[in-house]
Motif scaffolding. Structure first.
Motif, short mmCIF file in Angstrom:
data_model
loop_
_atom_site.label_atom_id
_atom_site.label_comp_id
_atom_site.label_asym_id
_atom_site.label_seq_id
_atom_site.Cartn_x
_atom_site.Cartn_y
_atom_site.Cartn_z
N ALA A 53 69.13 41.57 34.54
CA ALA A 53 67.69 41.75 34.28
C ALA A 53 67.26 43.17 34.61
N VAL A 54 67.76 43.68 35.71
CA VAL A 54 67.34 45.01 36.16
C VAL A 54 68.09 46.10 35.38
N GLU A 55 69.43 45.96 35.31
CA GLU A 55 70.23 47.06 34.74
C GLU A 55 70.18 47.09 33.22
N GLN A 56 70.21 45.93 32.58
CA GLN A 56 70.24 45.95 31.10
C GLN A 56 68.86 45.84 30.48
N PHE A 57 67.98 45.06 31.12
CA PHE A 57 66.67 44.83 30.50
C PHE A 57 65.56 45.65 31.15
N GLY A 58 65.88 46.38 32.21
CA GLY A 58 64.90 47.31 32.79
C GLY A 58 63.82 46.69 33.63
N PHE A 59 64.03 45.44 34.12
CA PHE A 59 63.05 44.83 35.03
C PHE A 59 62.98 45.69 36.30
N ASP A 60 61.82 45.66 36.96
CA ASP A 60 61.69 46.40 38.22
C ASP A 60 62.42 45.69 39.35
N ALA A 61 62.45 44.36 39.29
CA ALA A 61 63.14 43.58 40.32
C ALA A 61 63.45 42.20 39.73
N CYS A 62 64.39 41.52 40.37
CA CYS A 62 64.70 40.16 39.92
C CYS A 62 65.22 39.38 41.13
N VAL A 63 64.76 38.16 41.29
CA VAL A 63 65.19 37.35 42.43
C VAL A 63 65.78 36.04 41.91
N SER A 64 66.69 35.48 42.71
CA SER A 64 67.41 34.28 42.25
C SER A 64 66.71 33.00 42.71
N HIS A 65 66.58 32.07 41.78
CA HIS A 65 65.98 30.78 42.19
C HIS A 65 66.99 29.88 42.87
N HIS A 66 68.26 30.34 42.97
CA HIS A 66 69.24 29.59 43.75
C HIS A 66 69.12 29.91 45.24
N ASP A 67 68.37 30.97 45.56
CA ASP A 67 68.23 31.40 46.96
C ASP A 67 67.13 30.59 47.64
N ASP A 68 67.46 30.01 48.80
CA ASP A 68 66.46 29.22 49.54
C ASP A 68 65.26 30.06 49.93
N GLU A 69 65.47 31.37 49.98
CA GLU A 69 64.39 32.27 50.39
C GLU A 69 63.54 32.74 49.20
N LEU A 70 63.63 32.04 48.08
CA LEU A 70 62.93 32.49 46.87
C LEU A 70 61.44 32.83 47.13
N PRO A 71 60.66 31.99 47.80
CA PRO A 71 59.24 32.34 47.98
C PRO A 71 59.05 33.69 48.69
N ARG A 72 59.84 33.91 49.73
CA ARG A 72 59.71 35.18 50.46
C ARG A 72 60.18 36.35 49.58
N LEU A 73 61.31 36.17 48.90
CA LEU A 73 61.85 37.25 48.06
C LEU A 73 60.88 37.61 46.93
N LEU A 74 60.28 36.58 46.34
CA LEU A 74 59.34 36.85 45.25
C LEU A 74 58.10 37.57 45.78
N ALA A 75 57.63 37.14 46.94
CA ALA A 75 56.45 37.80 47.55
C ALA A 75 56.75 39.27 47.83
N GLU A 76 57.96 39.54 48.31
CA GLU A 76 58.33 40.94 48.59
C GLU A 76 58.43 41.76 47.31
N ALA A 77 58.87 41.10 46.23
CA ALA A 77 59.01 41.83 44.95
C ALA A 77 57.67 42.02 44.25
N CYS A 78 56.65 41.30 44.71
CA CYS A 78 55.32 41.39 44.08
C CYS A 78 54.28 41.78 45.13
N PRO A 79 54.37 42.99 45.68
CA PRO A 79 53.46 43.35 46.78
C PRO A 79 51.99 43.34 46.37
N GLU A 80 51.72 43.49 45.07
CA GLU A 80 50.32 43.48 44.59
C GLU A 80 49.94 42.12 44.02
#
Ligand code: NDP
Length: 360
Positions: A198-225
Protein backbone atom coordinates in the motif's frame (compact mmCIF):
# COMPACT_ATOMS: atom_id res chain seq x y z
CA UNK A 1 -6.19 -21.25 -2.82
CA UNK A 2 -5.22 -23.47 -5.73
CA UNK A 3 -7.57 -26.35 -4.93
CA UNK A 4 -9.45 -27.12 -8.09
CA UNK A 5 -12.80 -28.54 -9.07
CA UNK A 6 -12.64 -31.48 -11.41
CA UNK A 7 -12.82 -29.57 -14.67
CA UNK A 8 -11.44 -31.54 -17.61
CA UNK A 9 -8.44 -29.94 -19.30
CA UNK A 10 -9.27 -28.19 -22.55
CA UNK A 11 -7.16 -30.43 -24.81
CA UNK A 12 -9.48 -33.31 -24.00
CA UNK A 13 -12.65 -31.30 -24.19
CA UNK A 14 -13.33 -28.78 -26.90
CA UNK A 15 -16.58 -28.03 -25.09
CA UNK A 16 -18.06 -25.24 -23.06
CA UNK A 17 -17.18 -25.88 -19.43
CA UNK A 18 -19.68 -24.14 -17.15
CA UNK A 19 -19.28 -23.83 -13.39
CA UNK A 20 -22.66 -24.03 -11.71
CA UNK A 21 -23.79 -23.40 -8.17
CA UNK A 22 -24.49 -26.88 -6.78
CA UNK A 23 -25.32 -26.01 -3.20
CA UNK A 24 -25.61 -22.86 -1.09
CA UNK A 25 -22.70 -22.48 1.34
CA UNK A 26 -23.23 -21.94 5.03
CA UNK A 27 -20.11 -20.00 5.97
CA UNK A 28 -17.11 -20.10 3.65
CA UNK A 29 -17.60 -21.40 0.09
CA UNK A 30 -15.78 -24.57 -0.94
CA UNK A 31 -15.38 -26.85 -3.93
CA UNK A 32 -18.42 -28.88 -2.87
CA UNK A 33 -20.68 -25.92 -3.61
CA UNK A 34 -19.91 -26.03 -7.34
CA UNK A 35 -20.33 -28.51 -10.12
CA UNK A 36 -19.17 -28.59 -13.71
CA UNK A 37 -21.38 -28.95 -16.73
CA UNK A 38 -19.97 -29.65 -20.20
CA UNK A 39 -22.03 -28.47 -23.12
CA UNK A 40 -21.27 -28.17 -26.83
CA UNK A 41 -19.78 -24.85 -27.87
CA UNK A 42 -22.76 -22.79 -29.06
CA UNK A 43 -23.17 -21.88 -32.70
CA UNK A 44 -24.13 -18.26 -33.49
CA UNK A 45 -27.08 -17.54 -35.73
CA UNK A 46 -27.88 -14.31 -37.58
CA UNK A 47 -27.33 -11.26 -35.31
CA UNK A 48 -25.31 -13.31 -32.83
CA UNK A 49 -21.65 -13.71 -31.93
CA UNK A 50 -19.54 -16.26 -30.11
CA UNK A 51 -17.30 -15.01 -27.32
CA UNK A 52 -14.32 -16.87 -25.86
CA UNK A 53 -13.64 -16.02 -22.22
CA UNK A 54 -10.06 -14.86 -21.73
CA UNK A 55 -10.19 -13.51 -18.17
CA UNK A 56 -12.80 -13.94 -15.47
CA UNK A 57 -12.97 -11.34 -12.72
CA UNK A 58 -13.45 -12.67 -9.19
CA UNK A 59 -15.15 -10.23 -6.82
CA UNK A 60 -16.46 -10.32 -3.25
CA UNK A 61 -20.09 -9.73 -4.37
CA UNK A 62 -20.12 -13.28 -5.79
CA UNK A 63 -20.35 -14.71 -2.27
CA UNK A 64 -23.59 -12.81 -1.70
CA UNK A 65 -25.07 -14.19 -4.91
CA UNK A 66 -24.54 -17.73 -3.56
CA UNK A 67 -27.03 -17.06 -0.73
CA UNK A 68 -30.74 -17.73 -1.12
CA UNK A 69 -31.76 -14.29 0.06
CA UNK A 70 -32.00 -11.40 -2.38
CA UNK A 71 -29.42 -8.66 -1.77
CA UNK A 72 -29.35 -5.79 -4.23
CA UNK A 73 -29.51 -8.39 -7.04
CA UNK A 74 -31.11 -11.78 -7.57
CA UNK A 75 -29.24 -14.81 -6.18
CA UNK A 76 -27.73 -17.38 -8.50
CA UNK A 77 -30.21 -20.27 -8.71
CA UNK A 78 -29.16 -23.74 -7.63
CA UNK A 79 -27.92 -25.31 -10.86
CA UNK A 80 -27.42 -21.85 -12.34
CA UNK A 81 -24.23 -20.52 -13.95
CA UNK A 82 -22.03 -18.54 -11.53
CA UNK A 83 -22.12 -14.88 -12.49
CA UNK A 84 -19.04 -12.86 -13.34
CA UNK A 85 -17.61 -10.21 -15.59
CA UNK A 86 -15.13 -11.26 -18.23
CA UNK A 87 -12.78 -10.03 -20.89
CA UNK A 88 -13.90 -12.02 -23.89
CA UNK A 89 -12.76 -12.22 -27.50
CA UNK A 90 -15.08 -12.40 -30.48
CA UNK A 91 -14.29 -15.65 -32.31
CA UNK A 92 -17.28 -15.87 -34.65
CA UNK A 93 -19.58 -13.01 -35.58
CA UNK A 94 -22.83 -12.74 -37.42
CA UNK A 95 -23.44 -9.37 -35.78
CA UNK A 96 -22.90 -6.14 -37.73
CA UNK A 97 -21.27 -4.29 -34.81
CA UNK A 98 -18.65 -6.90 -33.87
CA UNK A 99 -15.78 -8.39 -35.82
CA UNK A 100 -13.68 -11.46 -35.14
CA UNK A 101 -10.84 -10.46 -32.84
CA UNK A 102 -12.71 -7.66 -31.04
CA UNK A 103 -12.31 -7.71 -27.28
CA UNK A 104 -15.25 -6.88 -25.06
CA UNK A 105 -16.20 -6.68 -21.42
CA UNK A 106 -19.06 -9.15 -21.00
CA UNK A 107 -21.08 -10.70 -18.20
CA UNK A 108 -20.23 -14.17 -19.47
CA UNK A 109 -20.06 -15.83 -16.05
CA UNK A 110 -17.87 -18.79 -15.11
CA UNK A 111 -17.67 -20.52 -18.48
CA UNK A 112 -15.45 -20.84 -21.55
CA UNK A 113 -17.83 -19.58 -24.19
CA UNK A 114 -20.80 -17.22 -24.44
CA UNK A 115 -23.32 -16.92 -27.23
CA UNK A 116 -24.36 -13.26 -27.32
CA UNK A 117 -26.74 -11.02 -29.22
CA UNK A 118 -24.42 -8.08 -28.53
CA UNK A 119 -26.50 -6.50 -25.78
CA UNK A 120 -24.62 -5.40 -22.67
CA UNK A 121 -21.18 -5.79 -24.25
CA UNK A 122 -18.60 -3.01 -23.99
CA UNK A 123 -16.11 -3.05 -26.82
CA UNK A 124 -12.52 -2.34 -25.80
CA UNK A 125 -10.16 -0.13 -27.71
CA UNK A 126 -7.89 -2.49 -29.71
CA UNK A 127 -4.97 -0.22 -28.81
CA UNK A 128 -5.48 -0.98 -25.11
CA UNK A 129 -2.18 -2.51 -24.05
CA UNK A 130 -3.56 -4.24 -20.96
CA UNK A 131 -7.22 -5.23 -21.54
CA UNK A 132 -7.53 -6.67 -18.01
CA UNK A 133 -7.52 -3.10 -16.69
CA UNK A 134 -11.15 -3.03 -17.85
CA UNK A 135 -11.88 -5.38 -14.95
CA UNK A 136 -9.99 -3.31 -12.36
CA UNK A 137 -9.02 0.38 -12.42
CA UNK A 138 -10.84 1.07 -15.71
CA UNK A 139 -13.87 -1.03 -14.87
CA UNK A 140 -16.29 -1.83 -12.09
CA UNK A 141 -13.89 -1.63 -9.10
CA UNK A 142 -12.37 1.64 -10.36
CA UNK A 143 -15.79 3.19 -10.87
CA UNK A 144 -16.77 2.04 -7.38
CA UNK A 145 -13.78 3.87 -5.91
CA UNK A 146 -14.41 6.97 -8.05
CA UNK A 147 -18.12 7.27 -7.15
CA UNK A 148 -17.69 6.40 -3.51
CA UNK A 149 -14.75 8.67 -2.86
CA UNK A 150 -15.45 11.65 -5.10
CA UNK A 151 -19.25 11.83 -5.29
CA UNK A 152 -20.08 10.59 -1.81
CA UNK A 153 -16.91 11.22 0.20
CA UNK A 154 -16.20 14.61 -1.42
CA UNK A 155 -12.58 14.81 -0.31
CA UNK A 156 -10.81 18.12 0.28
CA UNK A 157 -7.08 18.66 0.21
CA UNK A 158 -5.52 18.14 3.62
CA UNK A 159 -8.23 15.77 4.86
CA UNK A 160 -7.50 12.26 6.13
CA UNK A 161 -8.98 9.31 4.23
CA UNK A 162 -8.94 5.77 5.63
CA UNK A 163 -9.74 2.69 3.56
CA UNK A 164 -9.53 -1.03 4.39
CA UNK A 165 -8.90 -3.86 1.88
CA UNK A 166 -6.34 -1.24 0.89
CA UNK A 167 -4.46 -3.27 -1.71
CA UNK A 168 -7.52 -4.64 -3.51
CA UNK A 169 -8.80 -3.01 -6.70
CA UNK A 170 -11.32 -0.79 -4.90
CA UNK A 171 -9.18 0.17 -1.90
CA UNK A 172 -6.03 0.82 -3.91
CA UNK A 173 -7.95 3.07 -6.31
CA UNK A 174 -9.61 4.93 -3.43
CA UNK A 175 -6.22 5.60 -1.86
CA UNK A 176 -4.55 6.70 -5.07
CA UNK A 177 -7.40 9.01 -6.11
CA UNK A 178 -7.44 10.50 -2.61
CA UNK A 179 -3.70 11.20 -2.92
CA UNK A 180 -4.37 12.95 -6.24
CA UNK A 181 -6.88 15.14 -4.38
CA UNK A 182 -4.24 16.12 -1.81
CA UNK A 183 -5.44 13.98 1.10
CA UNK A 184 -3.51 12.07 3.71
CA UNK A 185 -4.27 8.42 3.01
CA UNK A 186 -4.11 5.62 5.55
CA UNK A 187 -4.78 2.03 4.55
CA UNK A 188 -5.85 -0.96 6.60
CA UNK A 189 -4.77 -4.28 5.14
CA UNK A 190 -4.18 -7.90 6.09
CA UNK A 191 -0.55 -8.17 7.15
CA UNK A 192 2.87 -6.68 6.64
CA UNK A 193 3.33 -7.54 2.97
CA UNK A 194 0.08 -5.87 1.98
CA UNK A 195 0.82 -2.83 4.14
CA UNK A 196 4.21 -2.46 2.47
CA UNK A 197 2.52 -2.73 -0.91
CA UNK A 198 0.00 0.00 0.00
CA UNK A 199 2.77 2.42 0.91
CA UNK A 200 5.48 1.49 -1.61
CA UNK A 201 3.42 0.67 -4.70
CA UNK A 202 0.24 2.67 -4.20
CA UNK A 203 1.73 5.68 -2.40
CA UNK A 204 -0.37 5.56 0.79
CA UNK A 205 1.05 7.69 3.62
CA UNK A 206 0.66 4.81 6.08
CA UNK A 207 -0.96 1.41 6.36
CA UNK A 208 -1.78 -0.71 9.40
CA UNK A 209 -2.66 -4.38 9.65
CA UNK A 210 -6.04 -5.54 10.88
CA UNK A 211 -4.36 -8.77 12.00
CA UNK A 212 -2.55 -6.75 14.70
CA UNK A 213 -4.26 -6.73 18.10
CA UNK A 214 -3.06 -3.16 18.47
CA UNK A 215 -5.03 -1.99 15.42
CA UNK A 216 -7.00 0.76 17.27
CA UNK A 217 -3.81 2.29 18.68
CA UNK A 218 -1.88 1.92 15.40
CA UNK A 219 -4.69 3.52 13.41
CA UNK A 220 -4.97 6.40 15.89
CA UNK A 221 -1.22 7.00 15.58
CA UNK A 222 -1.46 6.96 11.78
CA UNK A 223 -4.33 9.48 11.86
CA UNK A 224 -3.11 12.24 14.22
CA UNK A 225 -5.70 14.67 12.79
CA UNK A 226 -8.59 12.17 13.01
CA UNK A 227 -10.54 10.74 10.05
CA UNK A 228 -12.56 12.85 7.60
CA UNK A 229 -13.51 10.05 5.20
CA UNK A 230 -13.76 6.43 6.21
CA UNK A 231 -14.38 4.49 2.99
CA UNK A 232 -16.06 1.35 4.29
CA UNK A 233 -14.99 -1.79 2.42
CA UNK A 234 -14.97 -4.35 5.20
CA UNK A 235 -16.72 -3.68 8.48
CA UNK A 236 -15.31 -5.71 11.38
CA UNK A 237 -12.21 -4.65 13.27
CA UNK A 238 -11.35 -1.91 10.75
CA UNK A 239 -14.65 -0.13 11.36
CA UNK A 240 -14.37 -0.50 15.12
CA UNK A 241 -10.88 1.01 15.06
CA UNK A 242 -11.95 3.90 12.83
CA UNK A 243 -15.12 4.83 14.73
CA UNK A 244 -13.56 6.74 17.68
CA UNK A 245 -11.40 8.76 15.27
CA UNK A 246 -14.19 10.29 13.17
CA UNK A 247 -13.94 14.09 12.93
CA UNK A 248 -16.91 16.44 12.93
CA UNK A 249 -18.76 16.17 9.61
CA UNK A 250 -16.87 13.02 8.60
CA UNK A 251 -18.24 11.08 5.63
CA UNK A 252 -18.57 7.33 5.37
CA UNK A 253 -19.26 5.94 1.88
CA UNK A 254 -20.54 2.44 2.66
CA UNK A 255 -19.21 0.25 -0.13
CA UNK A 256 -18.89 -3.28 1.25
CA UNK A 257 -18.77 -5.57 4.28
CA UNK A 258 -16.39 -8.28 3.19
CA UNK A 259 -15.34 -9.05 6.79
CA UNK A 260 -18.84 -10.50 7.30
CA UNK A 261 -19.24 -12.12 3.87
CA UNK A 262 -19.22 -15.65 5.28
CA UNK A 263 -20.95 -14.83 8.57
CA UNK A 264 -23.73 -17.17 9.63
CA UNK A 265 -24.84 -15.19 12.68
CA UNK A 266 -24.40 -11.78 14.24
CA UNK A 267 -20.96 -11.17 15.79
CA UNK A 268 -20.70 -12.26 19.42
CA UNK A 269 -20.21 -9.65 22.12
CA UNK A 270 -21.94 -6.50 23.11
CA UNK A 271 -24.19 -4.55 20.76
CA UNK A 272 -22.23 -1.71 19.14
CA UNK A 273 -25.32 0.09 17.85
CA UNK A 274 -25.61 2.66 20.68
CA UNK A 275 -21.94 3.56 20.41
CA UNK A 276 -22.09 3.81 16.61
CA UNK A 277 -25.18 6.00 16.72
CA UNK A 278 -23.69 8.24 19.39
CA UNK A 279 -20.55 8.86 17.34
CA UNK A 280 -22.63 9.48 14.20
CA UNK A 281 -24.83 11.95 16.08
CA UNK A 282 -22.16 13.81 18.01
CA UNK A 283 -19.73 14.00 15.08
CA UNK A 284 -22.55 14.68 12.56
CA UNK A 285 -21.26 11.87 10.34
CA UNK A 286 -22.81 11.39 6.90
CA UNK A 287 -23.18 7.71 5.98
CA UNK A 288 -24.28 6.69 2.50
CA UNK A 289 -24.47 3.20 1.07
CA UNK A 290 -24.10 2.91 -2.69
CA UNK A 291 -24.14 0.31 -5.45
CA UNK A 292 -21.90 1.02 -8.39
CA UNK A 293 -24.34 -0.08 -11.08
CA UNK A 294 -26.73 2.77 -10.14
CA UNK A 295 -24.09 5.22 -11.37
CA UNK A 296 -23.02 3.62 -14.63
CA UNK A 297 -25.16 5.71 -16.98
CA UNK A 298 -24.48 9.07 -15.37
CA UNK A 299 -20.82 8.73 -14.45
CA UNK A 300 -19.06 6.11 -16.58
CA UNK A 301 -17.82 8.46 -19.29
CA UNK A 302 -16.42 11.02 -16.86
CA UNK A 303 -14.87 8.22 -14.82
CA UNK A 304 -13.22 6.63 -17.83
CA UNK A 305 -11.80 9.97 -19.02
CA UNK A 306 -10.30 10.74 -15.59
CA UNK A 307 -9.12 7.26 -14.67
CA UNK A 308 -7.86 6.57 -18.18
CA UNK A 309 -5.66 9.64 -17.91
CA UNK A 310 -4.47 8.85 -14.38
CA UNK A 311 -3.61 5.27 -15.33
CA UNK A 312 -1.84 6.37 -18.53
CA UNK A 313 0.18 8.91 -16.54
CA UNK A 314 1.13 6.25 -13.99
CA UNK A 315 -0.63 8.13 -11.20
CA UNK A 316 -3.02 5.24 -10.55
CA UNK A 317 -1.30 1.87 -10.51
CA UNK A 318 -2.82 -1.57 -10.67
CA UNK A 319 -1.48 -4.83 -9.30
CA UNK A 320 -3.04 -7.98 -10.71
CA UNK A 321 -3.13 -11.42 -9.12
CA UNK A 322 -3.72 -13.83 -12.00
CA UNK A 323 -4.49 -17.52 -11.51
CA UNK A 324 -4.47 -19.86 -14.50
CA UNK A 325 -7.35 -22.21 -15.17
CA UNK A 326 -11.13 -21.97 -14.85
CA UNK A 327 -11.02 -24.96 -12.48
CA UNK A 328 -9.34 -22.75 -9.87
CA UNK A 329 -12.15 -20.20 -9.71
CA UNK A 330 -13.98 -21.73 -6.71
CA UNK A 331 -10.83 -22.00 -4.60
CA UNK A 332 -9.71 -18.55 -5.64
CA UNK A 333 -13.05 -17.02 -4.61
CA UNK A 334 -12.74 -18.64 -1.18
CA UNK A 335 -9.20 -17.26 -0.97
CA UNK A 336 -10.33 -13.75 -1.94
CA UNK A 337 -12.76 -13.66 0.97
CA UNK A 338 -9.92 -14.63 3.32
CA UNK A 339 -7.45 -12.12 1.91
CA UNK A 340 -5.16 -14.51 -0.02
CA UNK A 341 -5.24 -12.29 -3.11
CA UNK A 342 -2.52 -9.72 -3.66
CA UNK A 343 -4.18 -7.16 -5.92
CA UNK A 344 -6.99 -7.59 -8.42
CA UNK A 345 -7.91 -11.28 -8.62
CA UNK A 346 -8.41 -12.66 -12.13
CA UNK A 347 -8.72 -16.12 -13.60
CA UNK A 348 -6.98 -16.55 -16.94
CA UNK A 349 -9.15 -19.02 -18.83
CA UNK A 350 -7.40 -21.44 -21.15
CA UNK A 351 -7.44 -20.74 -24.85
CA UNK A 352 -9.51 -22.96 -27.15
CA UNK A 353 -10.48 -22.99 -30.78
CA UNK A 354 -14.20 -22.94 -31.51
CA UNK A 355 -15.56 -26.15 -33.00
CA UNK A 356 -15.50 -26.21 -36.80
CA UNK A 357 -19.29 -25.96 -37.10
CA UNK A 358 -19.33 -22.88 -34.80
CA UNK A 359 -17.07 -21.08 -37.21
CA UNK A 360 -19.95 -21.30 -39.67
P1 NDP B 1 -10.48 -7.17 -2.68
O1 NDP B 1 -9.80 -7.64 -3.88
O2 NDP B 1 -9.84 -6.14 -1.86
O3 NDP B 1 -10.75 -8.48 -1.82
C1 NDP B 1 -11.36 -8.50 -0.61
C2 NDP B 1 -10.36 -8.17 0.49
O4 NDP B 1 -11.08 -8.00 1.70
C3 NDP B 1 -9.39 -9.29 0.83
O5 NDP B 1 -8.29 -9.36 -0.04
C4 NDP B 1 -8.97 -8.90 2.24
O6 NDP B 1 -7.87 -8.01 2.17
C5 NDP B 1 -10.17 -8.10 2.74
N1 NDP B 1 -10.76 -8.77 3.90
C6 NDP B 1 -11.25 -10.02 3.95
N2 NDP B 1 -11.66 -10.28 5.20
C7 NDP B 1 -11.43 -9.16 5.93
C8 NDP B 1 -11.64 -8.81 7.28
N3 NDP B 1 -12.17 -9.67 8.16
N4 NDP B 1 -11.30 -7.57 7.70
C9 NDP B 1 -10.75 -6.70 6.84
N5 NDP B 1 -10.52 -6.98 5.53
C10 NDP B 1 -10.86 -8.21 5.11
O7 NDP B 1 -11.97 -6.70 -3.00
P2 NDP B 1 -12.50 -5.50 -3.89
O8 NDP B 1 -11.50 -4.39 -3.94
O9 NDP B 1 -13.01 -6.04 -5.16
O10 NDP B 1 -13.76 -5.03 -3.04
C11 NDP B 1 -13.60 -4.29 -1.83
C12 NDP B 1 -14.97 -4.08 -1.21
O11 NDP B 1 -15.77 -3.30 -2.09
C13 NDP B 1 -15.75 -5.36 -0.94
O12 NDP B 1 -16.44 -5.25 0.27
C14 NDP B 1 -16.74 -5.40 -2.10
O13 NDP B 1 -17.89 -6.14 -1.77
C15 NDP B 1 -17.03 -3.92 -2.24
N6 NDP B 1 -17.59 -3.53 -3.52
C16 NDP B 1 -18.76 -2.83 -3.50
C17 NDP B 1 -19.32 -2.36 -4.65
C18 NDP B 1 -20.56 -1.56 -4.58
O14 NDP B 1 -21.17 -1.28 -5.62
N7 NDP B 1 -20.99 -1.13 -3.41
C19 NDP B 1 -18.72 -2.68 -5.97
C20 NDP B 1 -17.44 -3.37 -5.88
C21 NDP B 1 -16.92 -3.79 -4.69
P3 NDP B 1 -6.84 -7.88 3.40
O15 NDP B 1 -6.01 -9.12 3.36
O16 NDP B 1 -6.12 -6.63 3.13
O17 NDP B 1 -7.67 -7.85 4.62
Amino acid sequence: MTDAVDVPPVEESPVNRRLLLAERPVGAPGLQHFRVERLPIPVPGPGELLLKTEYLSLDPYMRGRMNASRGYAEPVAIGGLMVGQTISRVTVSQHPDFAVGDRVVADAGWQDWLLSDGRGLRKLDPAMAQPTLALSALGMPGLTAYIGLLDIGQPKAGETVVVAAATGPVGSAVGQIAKLKGCRVVGIAGGEEKCRMAVEQFGFDACVSHHDDELPRLLAEACPEGIDIYFENTGGAAFEAALPLFNDFARMPLCGQVAWANATSLPAGYDLTPRVMRVFLHRRVRLQGFIVTDHLDARFDAFLADMGRWVAEGRVKVVEDIIDGLEHAPGALAGLLSGYNLGKLLIRVEDQEPAADAAG
